[in-house]
Design an enzyme around this catalytic site. Structure first.
Site, PDB file in Angstrom:
ATOM      1  N   LYS A 175     -15.949  47.812  35.987  1.00 12.04           N
ATOM      2  CA  LYS A 175     -17.227  47.285  35.507  1.00 12.04           C
ATOM      3  C   LYS A 175     -17.075  46.648  34.125  1.00 12.04           C
ATOM      4  O   LYS A 175     -17.643  45.605  33.819  1.00 12.04           O
ATOM      5  CB  LYS A 175     -18.290  48.380  35.470  1.00 12.04           C
ATOM      6  CG  LYS A 175     -19.668  47.889  35.020  1.00 12.04           C
ATOM      7  CD  LYS A 175     -20.703  48.992  35.024  1.00 12.04           C
ATOM      8  CE  LYS A 175     -21.149  49.320  36.433  1.00 12.04           C
ATOM      9  NZ  LYS A 175     -21.899  48.199  37.055  1.00 12.04           N
ATOM     10  N   ARG A 211     -14.864  28.462  47.996  1.00  8.16           N
ATOM     11  CA  ARG A 211     -14.916  27.348  48.946  1.00  8.16           C
ATOM     12  C   ARG A 211     -14.771  25.992  48.258  1.00  8.16           C
ATOM     13  O   ARG A 211     -14.173  25.057  48.820  1.00  8.16           O
ATOM     14  CB  ARG A 211     -16.217  27.416  49.749  1.00  8.16           C
ATOM     15  CG  ARG A 211     -16.420  26.288  50.739  1.00  8.16           C
ATOM     16  CD  ARG A 211     -17.414  26.658  51.831  1.00  8.16           C
ATOM     17  NE  ARG A 211     -18.649  27.207  51.317  1.00  8.16           N
ATOM     18  CZ  ARG A 211     -19.766  26.501  51.101  1.00  8.16           C
ATOM     19  NH1 ARG A 211     -19.778  25.207  51.343  1.00  8.16           N
ATOM     20  NH2 ARG A 211     -20.861  27.085  50.659  1.00  8.16           N
ATOM     21  N   ASN A 257       1.830   4.604   7.981  1.00 17.20           N
ATOM     22  CA  ASN A 257       1.349   3.311   7.499  1.00 17.20           C
ATOM     23  C   ASN A 257       1.796   3.148   6.045  1.00 17.20           C
ATOM     24  O   ASN A 257       1.716   4.110   5.273  1.00 17.20           O
ATOM     25  CB  ASN A 257      -0.180   3.269   7.588  1.00 17.20           C
ATOM     26  CG  ASN A 257      -0.756   2.000   6.984  1.00 17.20           C
ATOM     27  OD1 ASN A 257      -0.428   0.910   7.420  1.00 17.20           O
ATOM     28  ND2 ASN A 257      -1.595   2.152   5.962  1.00 17.20           N
ATOM     29  N   GLU A 304     -13.346  10.652   1.922  1.00 14.91           N
ATOM     30  CA  GLU A 304     -12.500   9.954   0.952  1.00 14.91           C
ATOM     31  C   GLU A 304     -13.104   8.614   0.535  1.00 14.91           C
ATOM     32  O   GLU A 304     -12.638   7.546   0.917  1.00 14.91           O
ATOM     33  CB  GLU A 304     -11.095   9.777   1.553  1.00 14.91           C
ATOM     34  CG  GLU A 304      -9.994   9.585   0.533  1.00 14.91           C
ATOM     35  CD  GLU A 304      -9.723   8.107   0.273  1.00 14.91           C
ATOM     36  OE1 GLU A 304      -9.744   7.714  -0.907  1.00 14.91           O
ATOM     37  OE2 GLU A 304      -9.497   7.371   1.248  1.00 14.91           O
ATOM     38  N   TYR A 324       0.821  -1.206   0.000  1.00 16.68           N
ATOM     39  CA  TYR A 324       0.000   0.000   0.000  1.00 16.68           C
ATOM     40  C   TYR A 324       0.860   1.263   0.000  1.00 16.68           C
ATOM     41  O   TYR A 324       1.794   1.403   0.800  1.00 16.68           O
ATOM     42  CB  TYR A 324      -0.923   0.038   1.228  1.00 16.68           C
ATOM     43  CG  TYR A 324      -1.657   1.356   1.356  1.00 16.68           C
ATOM     44  CD1 TYR A 324      -2.759   1.623   0.555  1.00 16.68           C
ATOM     45  CD2 TYR A 324      -1.191   2.354   2.216  1.00 16.68           C
ATOM     46  CE1 TYR A 324      -3.403   2.844   0.622  1.00 16.68           C
ATOM     47  CE2 TYR A 324      -1.832   3.585   2.286  1.00 16.68           C
ATOM     48  CZ  TYR A 324      -2.931   3.834   1.491  1.00 16.68           C
ATOM     49  OH  TYR A 324      -3.561   5.037   1.538  1.00 16.68           O
ATOM     50  N   TYR A 355     -19.273  29.431  46.737  1.00 14.79           N
ATOM     51  CA  TYR A 355     -18.710  28.266  46.043  1.00 14.79           C
ATOM     52  C   TYR A 355     -17.449  28.568  45.239  1.00 14.79           C
ATOM     53  O   TYR A 355     -16.575  27.713  45.110  1.00 14.79           O
ATOM     54  CB  TYR A 355     -19.748  27.675  45.090  1.00 14.79           C
ATOM     55  CG  TYR A 355     -20.789  26.800  45.747  1.00 14.79           C
ATOM     56  CD1 TYR A 355     -21.099  26.936  47.094  1.00 14.79           C
ATOM     57  CD2 TYR A 355     -21.468  25.844  45.006  1.00 14.79           C
ATOM     58  CE1 TYR A 355     -22.060  26.146  47.687  1.00 14.79           C
ATOM     59  CE2 TYR A 355     -22.439  25.037  45.591  1.00 14.79           C
ATOM     60  CZ  TYR A 355     -22.730  25.201  46.932  1.00 14.79           C
ATOM     61  OH  TYR A 355     -23.681  24.408  47.506  1.00 14.79           O
ATOM     62  N   PHE A 385      -2.110   6.063  12.132  1.00 11.43           N
ATOM     63  CA  PHE A 385      -2.342   7.475  11.842  1.00 11.43           C
ATOM     64  C   PHE A 385      -3.637   7.996  12.458  1.00 11.43           C
ATOM     65  O   PHE A 385      -3.904   9.191  12.432  1.00 11.43           O
ATOM     66  CB  PHE A 385      -2.402   7.699  10.326  1.00 11.43           C
ATOM     67  CG  PHE A 385      -3.285   6.702   9.619  1.00 11.43           C
ATOM     68  CD1 PHE A 385      -4.663   6.701   9.799  1.00 11.43           C
ATOM     69  CD2 PHE A 385      -2.734   5.739   8.781  1.00 11.43           C
ATOM     70  CE1 PHE A 385      -5.473   5.783   9.161  1.00 11.43           C
ATOM     71  CE2 PHE A 385      -3.546   4.805   8.143  1.00 11.43           C
ATOM     72  CZ  PHE A 385      -4.919   4.830   8.336  1.00 11.43           C
ATOM     73  N   ASN A 406     -13.751   5.550   2.616  1.00 12.26           N
ATOM     74  CA  ASN A 406     -12.631   4.787   3.169  1.00 12.26           C
ATOM     75  C   ASN A 406     -12.309   5.286   4.573  1.00 12.26           C
ATOM     76  O   ASN A 406     -12.069   4.495   5.491  1.00 12.26           O
ATOM     77  CB  ASN A 406     -11.414   4.932   2.248  1.00 12.26           C
ATOM     78  CG  ASN A 406     -10.172   4.274   2.826  1.00 12.26           C
ATOM     79  OD1 ASN A 406     -10.192   3.096   3.168  1.00 12.26           O
ATOM     80  ND2 ASN A 406      -9.098   5.040   2.942  1.00 12.26           N
ATOM     81  N   GLN A 454     -19.463  30.825  55.922  1.00 12.45           N
ATOM     82  CA  GLN A 454     -18.509  30.156  55.041  1.00 12.45           C
ATOM     83  C   GLN A 454     -18.546  30.868  53.694  1.00 12.45           C
ATOM     84  O   GLN A 454     -19.508  31.567  53.375  1.00 12.45           O
ATOM     85  CB  GLN A 454     -18.847  28.676  54.878  1.00 12.45           C
ATOM     86  CG  GLN A 454     -20.253  28.418  54.358  1.00 12.45           C
ATOM     87  CD  GLN A 454     -20.591  26.948  54.269  1.00 12.45           C
ATOM     88  OE1 GLN A 454     -19.859  26.088  54.756  1.00 12.45           O
ATOM     89  NE2 GLN A 454     -21.700  26.635  53.635  1.00 12.45           N
ATOM     90  N   ASN A 458       1.859  10.769   6.280  1.00 12.69           N
ATOM     91  CA  ASN A 458       0.864   9.856   6.834  1.00 12.69           C
ATOM     92  C   ASN A 458       1.149   9.663   8.327  1.00 12.69           C
ATOM     93  O   ASN A 458       1.780   8.706   8.746  1.00 12.69           O
ATOM     94  CB  ASN A 458       0.941   8.520   6.089  1.00 12.69           C
ATOM     95  CG  ASN A 458      -0.209   7.597   6.420  1.00 12.69           C
ATOM     96  OD1 ASN A 458      -0.041   6.398   6.439  1.00 12.69           O
ATOM     97  ND2 ASN A 458      -1.379   8.131   6.681  1.00 12.69           N
TER      98      ASN A 458
END
Length: 730
Positions: A450, A349, A379, A478, A92, A346, A395, A481, A343, A256
């Site tokens: 602000k 804390r 590849n 493609e 290939y 969030y 790849f 594929n 306390q 690739n």
């Protein structure tokens, strides 16, 4: 019979591991070392994120590590391929077509590699992308990658190809390294890769550059100034570099692979890790600006829910706050009788819990990328041990996409937290007594930060959009594929955009935090300066013949009311604020009217109160004028927050904002100067901080501090004195 759980008794000084911060510090130190030495050596197995950043952003040179086996592995892979071809095998991409066209066959092996370049060098670049004109991209955004990304791609591709799995000759690798040596950076299209089969399109422009393609363009000399733009052919000629003719599979071996996705992802990861550490410094700074109860950072809380990231975040925040006089809550003896919030909200804390999975995900992402940087991702792959070649799909950059989506979500979470902290500091209903919009002058005519609040909201919304996953937008490509593909480069690009936006939030939060701690210190030192004259004033009211216990009780009640009134009236201009605060004397006198001598008439009380009001106003104006010229804030900050505060105020020269007087106007130049420095818009000051975030100088300041702490000390602020006698109301 009941069971007893093991005790979780922890000293706040206890040392805990901080793996993310330690890894980030290690990475920063390694980059610094590379920049100092001027080069890195690659061997196909030990490349890391810091090295990628060093080459990409700082122009560090690249050399092949002295390895007697490297050339042999490279040659053996080429020989293995030649053996395949001599046997008449079809392989290939060597004598077959590509992708969905792999059912074609050819004997023109060199022509096939040129054909590969023809079909992949197909993406869009505009005239502006290839222009040296300063007006480039006046109305079109860039369609080309930044040079730093391309340098990183070249480095990573070289590191993969020297592993001996690619059937690529040594001279092709040397040609890529020569591009870096001569500061020749191919202009690579930004879009067009689906990151499977690898990043074919972007890498093909690097291949075109070393081939000397006259229609592939490069930037030359960009590290030392504005680059010159020329064709690859001209650039190679000027540098006396011989163009490469790609042999069998060499074109495929070049393009690739996942180098483009991994390059951009690595640069994003490097900055994201640093932003994560800075977000913890900013949390500490915000807590000081808000004069927060930091009980939430106690190690016992994290140990009781022992996620590593939570333990680390709490540890780091305690470290940055070590020695702070503007925070409390980690003392051995707690005040459970104070007024106001029991306390914190969030945004402060729950910061350790919020950051916990982000730190863990960032470590995981870097580990994935480190593996990818030292992988063979083309590849087919050559197995020289078995004298065989295998077709597969290394790849497919799904690991890169996985890493970048974790990074991007972490960036969004950090941004949301910092926005919440920034907004809390600016909003006087939430800021524990700071003035509206953090105005140092009268808030009725100064809206100061602000705009920062609004801008940060805009950035946070954009960051939230960028956090959306990319992987679920995969399209079949493609000829079907490439039916599944990673979109790794697209995800990495979005991650770099998120880094940019979070850096803006960080700049806003840091500017806000510095203004906040300045104002906190200004007002608390003012209150402290009023104690002696206030005692003298009370003495003139009730006389010295009262018993000591009564005087002490009366002053304590009055002082508490005065301090609370001062902070509660933060939204008022100075004159009205002084009037409100002076009423504390009347309230305290009425509460103890039975003990006050009969000689103290209501008229005398009114006169003394009016005198107190005048004293408050004049003392405050004088104190404020002196303070803004020479703030004493750094004396009251934690060691870590002090480092970042002084960097902003001293190194960058970004001053405390004094209010409306700071705004430049169309007038004589002398009018636009204050204390010898130019007046600037707030945006211009914040931009200076932003640039320091992006160029790394801010991180350097933080990491130099961490180097001195080994990132492992205890909180250190448990026994430090707190400025002022009382916790302010609200």
């Amino acid at each position: 019979m009941g069971s007893t759980s093991p005790s979780l008794a922890f000293d706040v000084h206890h040392v805990w591991p901080t793996p993310h911060a330690q890894q980030t510090l290690k990475s920063w130190s390694k980059l610094d070392q590379h920049v100092s030495t001027g080069f890195i050596a690659i061997d196909g197995h030990s490349l890391d994120v810091a090295s990628v950043a060093a080459v990409a952003r700082f122009g560090v040179g690249v050399a092949l590590k002295a390895d007697s086996g490297m050339d042999e592995r490279i040659e053996a892979s080429v020989d293995t391929l030649q053996g395949y071809l001599s046997n008449g095998y079809y392989l290939y991409g060597v004598n077959t077509g590509f992708g969905g066209s792999a059912d074609t066959r050819t004997e023109d092996l060199y022509g096939l590699q040129r054909a590969l370049m023809q079909h992949t060098q197909s993406a869009i670049l505009t005239r502006e992308d290839k222009s040296e004109s300063p007006d480039s991209h006046e109305y079109l955004e860039s369609h080309s990658m930044p040079s730093a990304w391309t340098r990183a791609m070249i480095l990573i591709r070289c590191n993969a190809n020297i592993r001996g799995h690619s059937a690529m000759t040594r001279n092709v690798v040397d040609a890529m390294i020569q591009l870096l040596e001569h500061d020749i950076v191919p202009i690579v299209p930004l879009r067009g890769s689906i990151s499977a089969s690898g990043d074919l399109m972007p890498l093909s422009y690097i291949a075109g550059a070393i081939q000397g393609n006259p229609d592939v363009y490069v930037r030359v000399g960009g590290r030392k100034g504005p680059p010159r733009i020329m064709s690859a052919q001209e650039a190679l000629e000027k540098a006396s570099i011989t163009p490469i003719v790609l042999g069998p599979k060499e074109g495929l071996s070049l393009i690739n692979g996942t180098a483009a996705a991994a390059a951009v992802a690595s640069l994003g990861c490097y900055e994201a890790n640093q932003l994560a550490v800075v977000s913890q410094v900013l949390t500490a700074l915000s807590s000081e600006a808000l004069y927060a109860n930091n009980e939430w950072a106690h190690p016992f809380i994290a140990a009781a829910r022992p996620h590593q990231g939570q333990i680390e975040a709490a540890q780091n925040i305690r470290t940055f706050l070590r020695g702070s006089k503007l925070s409390y809550g980690l003392e051995e003896t707690k005040d459970r009788f104070s007024s106001g919030l029991a306390q914190e909200r969030y945004a402060l804390r729950s910061a350790p819990q919020w950051l916990s999975p982000q730190l863990e995900d960032l470590l995981s992402a870097e580990k994935q990328l480190q593996t990818e940087l030292n992988s063979t991702s083309d590849n087919p792959v050559v197995n020289i041990a078995d004298n065989d070649i295998h077709c597969g799909a290394n790849f497919q950059a799904a690991a890169v996409t996985s890493a970048t989506e974790k990074i991007r979500l972490a960036l969004q979470s950090m941004g949301k937290m910092l926005f919440s902290q920034t907004s809390e500091m600016i909003n006087h209903d939430l800021s524990n007594g700071l003035p509206p919009n953090l105005a140092a002058d009268d808030p009725s005519l100064s809206f100061c930060l602000k705009g920062i609040d609004v801008n940060t909201a805009a950035y946070t919304s954009e960051l939230g959009f960028l956090a959306n996953p990319v992987s679920n937008h995969v399209q079949s490509a493609e000829m079907h594929n490439q039916a599944i593909n990673s979109l790794g480069l697209l995800s990495a690009r979005q991650t770099m955009a998120a880094v940019e936006v979070l850096s803006m939030i960080v700049a806003n939060c840091l500017y806000t935090g510095c203004q906040g701690v300045d104002l906190r210190t200004l007002h608390r030192t003012f209150i402290a300066s009023m104690e002696a004259p206030a005692r003298q004033l009370l003495s003139s009211l009730v006389g010295d013949d009262q018993d000591v216990a009564f005087q002490a009780d009366f002053f304590r009640d009055f002082w508490r009311l005065f301090e609370e009134s001062w902070y509660e009236s933060a939204a008022y201009d100075a004159a009205e604020r002084a009037e409100q605060a002076a009423q504390a004397l009347v309230t305290a006198a009425m509460a103890r009217a039975g003990r006050i001598p009969a000689t103290v008439s209501l008229a005398k009380l009114a006169d003394v109160t009016k005198s107190f009001e005048s004293l408050i106003l004049q003392s405050y104006i004088n104190h404020r004028d002196d303070f803004v010229k020479q703030p004493t804030t750094s004396e009251y900050l934690g060691e870590g927050t002090k480092a970042i505060y002084r960097f902003v105020r001293e190194t960058l020269g970004v001053p405390m904002h004094r209010g409306l007087v700071e705004h430049p106007i169309a007038a004589d130049r002398s009018v636009n100067v204050i204390d010898g420095r130019p007046k600037k818009t707030i945006g211009s000051w914040v931009s200076i901080i932003y640039e320091a975030v992006r160029d790394g100088s801010l991180y350097a300041e933080v990491f130099r501090y961490l180097q001195g702490t080994d990132i492992t000390p205890g909180s250190g602020n448990e026994s430090s004195p707190v400025l002022g006698a009382q916790k302010p109301a609200n």
